[in-house]
Design a protein around this motif. Structure first.
Motif, short mmCIF file in Angstrom:
data_model
loop_
_atom_site.label_atom_id
_atom_site.label_comp_id
_atom_site.label_asym_id
_atom_site.label_seq_id
_atom_site.Cartn_x
_atom_site.Cartn_y
_atom_site.Cartn_z
N MET A 10 -11.61 -5.01 0.29
CA MET A 10 -10.15 -4.59 -0.76
C MET A 10 -9.48 -5.53 0.06
N GLY A 11 -8.69 -5.63 0.72
CA GLY A 11 -7.84 -6.89 0.84
C GLY A 11 -6.59 -7.46 2.85
N ALA A 12 -8.25 -5.86 3.71
CA ALA A 12 -8.14 -5.03 5.07
C ALA A 12 -7.67 -6.82 5.75
N SER A 13 -7.46 -7.01 6.54
CA SER A 13 -7.25 -8.59 7.42
C SER A 13 -6.93 -8.89 8.28
N GLY A 14 -6.36 -6.88 8.96
CA GLY A 14 -6.27 -7.01 10.62
C GLY A 14 -4.32 -7.99 10.21
N LEU A 26 5.29 -7.62 0.24
CA LEU A 26 4.63 -8.95 -0.25
C LEU A 26 3.10 -8.27 -0.56
N ASP A 27 2.33 -9.18 -0.81
CA ASP A 27 0.90 -8.26 -0.77
C ASP A 27 0.23 -9.43 -1.63
N HIS A 28 -1.30 -10.24 -0.86
CA HIS A 28 -2.29 -11.15 -1.13
C HIS A 28 -3.02 -10.19 -2.45
N ALA A 29 -3.08 -9.44 -2.80
CA ALA A 29 -4.35 -8.77 -3.41
C ALA A 29 -2.80 -8.57 -4.98
N GLY A 64 1.99 3.43 8.49
CA GLY A 64 1.18 3.73 7.54
C GLY A 64 -0.40 3.14 8.84
N GLU A 65 -1.32 2.90 8.10
CA GLU A 65 -2.53 2.93 9.53
C GLU A 65 -2.03 1.72 10.60
N VAL A 66 -1.46 0.99 10.19
CA VAL A 66 -1.53 -0.18 11.15
C VAL A 66 -1.27 0.78 12.98
N GLY A 121 -8.62 14.73 4.88
CA GLY A 121 -8.64 15.15 3.69
C GLY A 121 -7.26 15.32 3.03
N GLY A 122 -6.43 13.77 2.65
CA GLY A 122 -5.36 13.84 2.28
C GLY A 122 -4.15 13.54 3.37
N TYR A 123 -4.29 13.50 4.84
CA TYR A 123 -4.21 13.48 5.98
C TYR A 123 -3.39 12.21 5.87
N ASN A 124 -4.62 10.86 5.51
CA ASN A 124 -4.18 9.25 6.44
C ASN A 124 -2.78 9.40 5.20
N PHE A 125 -2.80 9.66 3.45
CA PHE A 125 -1.95 9.69 2.69
C PHE A 125 -1.02 10.08 3.82
N GLN A 126 -0.60 11.08 3.93
CA GLN A 126 1.11 12.03 4.64
C GLN A 126 1.32 11.16 5.30
N ILE A 156 -8.38 3.87 -5.08
CA ILE A 156 -9.75 3.87 -5.58
C ILE A 156 -10.61 5.15 -4.20
N SER A 157 -9.70 6.14 -3.72
CA SER A 157 -8.94 7.10 -3.04
C SER A 157 -9.19 8.87 -3.91
N GLY A 158 -10.39 9.27 -2.77
CA GLY A 158 -10.33 10.00 -3.26
C GLY A 158 -11.38 10.45 -4.57
N GLY A 159 -11.96 8.90 -4.57
CA GLY A 159 -12.94 9.46 -5.84
C GLY A 159 -12.59 8.91 -7.04
N GLY A 170 0.01 -1.43 0.35
CA GLY A 170 -0.27 0.19 -0.12
C GLY A 170 0.78 1.17 0.23
N ALA A 171 0.13 2.20 0.47
CA ALA A 171 0.79 3.88 0.71
C ALA A 171 2.10 3.87 1.15
N ALA A 172 1.64 3.10 2.23
CA ALA A 172 2.52 2.99 3.43
C ALA A 172 4.61 2.29 3.04
N GLY A 173 4.05 0.79 2.56
CA GLY A 173 4.73 -0.25 2.24
C GLY A 173 5.25 -0.14 1.23
N CYS A 222 -7.33 10.37 -5.57
CA CYS A 222 -6.45 10.60 -4.97
C CYS A 222 -6.48 11.76 -3.97
N ASN A 223 -6.56 12.29 -2.75
CA ASN A 223 -6.26 13.26 -2.51
C ASN A 223 -5.58 12.35 -1.63
N PHE A 224 -3.83 12.81 -2.20
CA PHE A 224 -2.91 12.16 -2.08
C PHE A 224 -2.41 12.85 -0.67
P1 FDA Z 1 -2.78 -0.25 2.89
O1 FDA Z 1 -4.45 -0.31 3.14
O2 FDA Z 1 -3.07 0.69 1.95
O3 FDA Z 1 -2.44 -0.70 1.85
C1 FDA Z 1 -1.75 -2.53 3.29
C2 FDA Z 1 -2.01 -3.31 2.06
O4 FDA Z 1 -1.26 -4.92 2.95
C3 FDA Z 1 -2.65 -3.47 1.40
O5 FDA Z 1 -2.40 -3.78 -0.28
C4 FDA Z 1 -2.89 -5.18 1.26
O6 FDA Z 1 -4.00 -5.65 0.24
C5 FDA Z 1 -1.67 -5.01 2.03
N1 FDA Z 1 -2.51 -6.36 3.03
C6 FDA Z 1 -3.30 -6.29 3.63
N2 FDA Z 1 -3.24 -7.68 5.05
C7 FDA Z 1 -2.32 -8.74 4.13
C8 FDA Z 1 -2.13 -9.62 4.32
N3 FDA Z 1 -2.62 -10.76 5.12
N4 FDA Z 1 -1.77 -9.91 4.04
C9 FDA Z 1 -0.61 -10.10 2.46
N5 FDA Z 1 -1.30 -8.24 2.27
C10 FDA Z 1 -1.56 -8.14 3.54
N6 FDA Z 1 -7.17 8.93 2.73
C11 FDA Z 1 -6.02 10.38 2.62
O7 FDA Z 1 -4.93 10.67 3.16
N7 FDA Z 1 -6.39 10.70 0.88
C12 FDA Z 1 -8.06 10.10 0.32
O8 FDA Z 1 -8.58 10.13 -0.79
C13 FDA Z 1 -8.79 9.02 1.01
N8 FDA Z 1 -9.76 7.65 0.19
C14 FDA Z 1 -9.25 6.86 0.89
C15 FDA Z 1 -11.26 6.01 -0.06
C16 FDA Z 1 -11.68 4.97 0.25
C17 FDA Z 1 -12.97 4.65 0.06
C18 FDA Z 1 -10.70 4.45 1.38
C19 FDA Z 1 -11.31 3.45 2.04
C20 FDA Z 1 -9.69 5.09 1.85
C21 FDA Z 1 -9.15 6.14 1.23
N9 FDA Z 1 -8.11 6.99 2.07
C22 FDA Z 1 -7.59 8.17 2.29
C23 FDA Z 1 -7.31 6.04 3.44
C24 FDA Z 1 -6.03 5.93 3.29
O9 FDA Z 1 -6.44 4.75 2.16
C25 FDA Z 1 -5.10 4.95 4.12
O10 FDA Z 1 -4.94 5.83 5.14
C26 FDA Z 1 -3.31 4.49 2.83
O11 FDA Z 1 -4.03 3.75 2.23
C27 FDA Z 1 -2.93 3.59 4.29
O12 FDA Z 1 -1.89 2.85 3.81
P2 FDA Z 1 -1.35 1.70 4.34
O13 FDA Z 1 0.01 1.39 3.33
O14 FDA Z 1 -0.71 2.48 5.98
O15 FDA Z 1 -2.30 0.90 3.71
#
Ligand code: FDA
Length: 391
Positions: free
Chosen positions: A166-170, A32-35, A363-365, A373-378, A44-47, A12-15, A50-52
């Protein structure tokens, strides 16, 4: 067994940001990613645009048990650093509102930029690979669906619980717990709020209606769009306040923050009082909402029949509407997860676990959650960058 310097779980963004920085330092990096594809949430972000990031990054726009934790990473890799990178990649962008920067074309531009950068520094990316287990001896051994891999450093960048589709697994929380780190209770955030069935009935007719409102809960106020839905409330002001709202709390909503509606209605009473109060109110609010508010205020007769006291009562229904949601739409639609890996257990400069050499969380974990508003990507860029300097 394959051996690399750094394994990153989550493309994802952080990785991806962490991988690029570590790759620049000539570390061998496996992501590594399972997606099926990298950066699905970016896509899918920001419609879709991407509000980056946000130009107004400040520590009070991030929720965490330790609000100062995010500061170091956010200061070392700032919004201006990311904006500069986007500009250098010739990605066109614009400010939409409140400092929020969006791609002009598509979020795919950001994903392509990150993938190109990863490629340029020789990062290996293994998609459709799930993690079976993680162990640590001197090194980390990660057992995956494609075999075992060994590394000196392990970066957990697999996000939170939001949008399981979308692949969130905890998985990140499980790894943290396995290595003895504390987890701050998680809950869906930036999420629409819902009403009990009986409270939903009277507002059903307003589904789809939106106004600019001021929403307050627990001493925090957001002035942004406010939307009635079939299940309750949404729109930016509600998504924002959802991070501060807890079960049992009421919201105070000012449906018309721009001016005092009572003054306007008093004037109208003097000059054009032979209309129903809801008709007069419909000059200031959408028609269905005006009808609802007037009905809630229990006014009968024409506007001309209303005393100052009755108008003040109507004013309170407009400017201080009290509502009590019962819940939220949950992780199914939440943009982010509040809470996560306790920042007390991490080093703010490097994101390394204080008591486990070589283990990093980005990142988000992590228990750092930004405003809409872009704070989470930053946060993802900054924390990924910080770990990338040392892994
Ligand atoms: P992220 O969730 O992006 O990446 C995690 C990766 O780990 C994924 O690719 C996933 O497949 C993988 N993964 C998970 N479990 C796994 C496992 N068990 N094994 C292997 N891989 C695994 N923020 C913002 O700033 N501006 C915006 O415009 C938006 N818009 C937005 C829209 C929508 C619909 C959502 C759901 C979220 C947003 N966000 C956002 C939030 C933003 O998407 C979020 O904060 C970041 O994606 C977090 O980045 P990470 O890299 O931490 O996790």
């Amino acid at each position: 067994m394959k051996k690399v310097d750094v394994i990153i779980i989550g493309a994802g963004a952080a990785g991806m940001m962490c991988a690029i920085e570590a790759g620049r330092r000539r570390r061998s990096v496996l992501v590594l990613d399972h997606a099926k594809k990298a950066g699905e949430k970016i896509r899918i972000s920001g419609g879709g645009r991407c509000n980056f990031t946000n130009m107004n990054i400040a520590p009070d726009r991030f929720l965490s048990q330790n609000q100062r934790f995010a500061l170091s990473a956010l200061k070392r890799y700032t919004q201006w650093d990311f904006i500069d990178r986007v500009a250098r990649a010739h990605i066109p962008y614009h400010e939409k509102t409140l400092g929020q920067l969006f791609c002009d074309n598509s979020a795919q531009d950001i994903i392509d930029m990150l993938l190109n950068d990863m490629d340029a520094v020789g990062v290996y990316l293994e998609l459709e690979t799930s993690v079976v287990s993680v162990e640590k001896d001197d090194n980390f051994i990660v057992e995956t669906s494609q075999g075992r891999v060994e590394s000196q450093s392990l970066v957990v960048a697999c996000g939170g619980k939001s949008i399981p589709k979308m692949g969130a697994s905890g998985l990140g929380y499980k790894i943290a717990e396995q290595f003895g780190l504390n987890i701050v209770e998680t809950r869906p955030a930036l999420v629409p709020l819902t009403f009990a069935q009986q409270d939903l009935e009277p507002i059903k007719a307003m589904a789809g209606t939106s106004v600019f409102a001021s929403v307050t809960c627990n001493n925090t106020t957001f002035d942004e769009g406010f939307l009635f839905t079939h299940r309750g409330l949404s729109g930016p002001s509600i998504l924002q306040i959802s991070s501060y709202w807890r079960e049992g709390d009421a919201l105070s909503v000012n449906l018309l923050p721009a001016y005092d509606v009572v003054e306007k209605l008093r004037d109208a009473r003097a000059t054009a009082g032979r209309v129903a109060p809801h008709t007069a109110l419909a000059k200031h609010l959408p028609r269905t909402l005006a009808a609802y508010v007037a009905q809630q205020a229990g006014l009968t007769g024409n506007l001309a029949d209303q005393s100052d006291e009755r108008l003040a009562h109507l004013g309170r229904a407009v400017h201080q509407w009290q509502i009590k949601p019962v819940g939220s739409e949950g992780y199914r639609t939440a943009e982010v997860t509040l809470g996560g890996v306790d920042t007390d257990d991490l080093d703010a400069k490097t994101m390394q676990a204080r008591d486990v050499d070589g283990l990093y969380f980005v990142g988000e974990v992590v228990d750092v959650t930004g405003w809409l508003g872009g704070y989470n990507f930053q946060w993802a860029w900054s924390s990924g960058w910080a770990a990338g300097q040392v892994v």
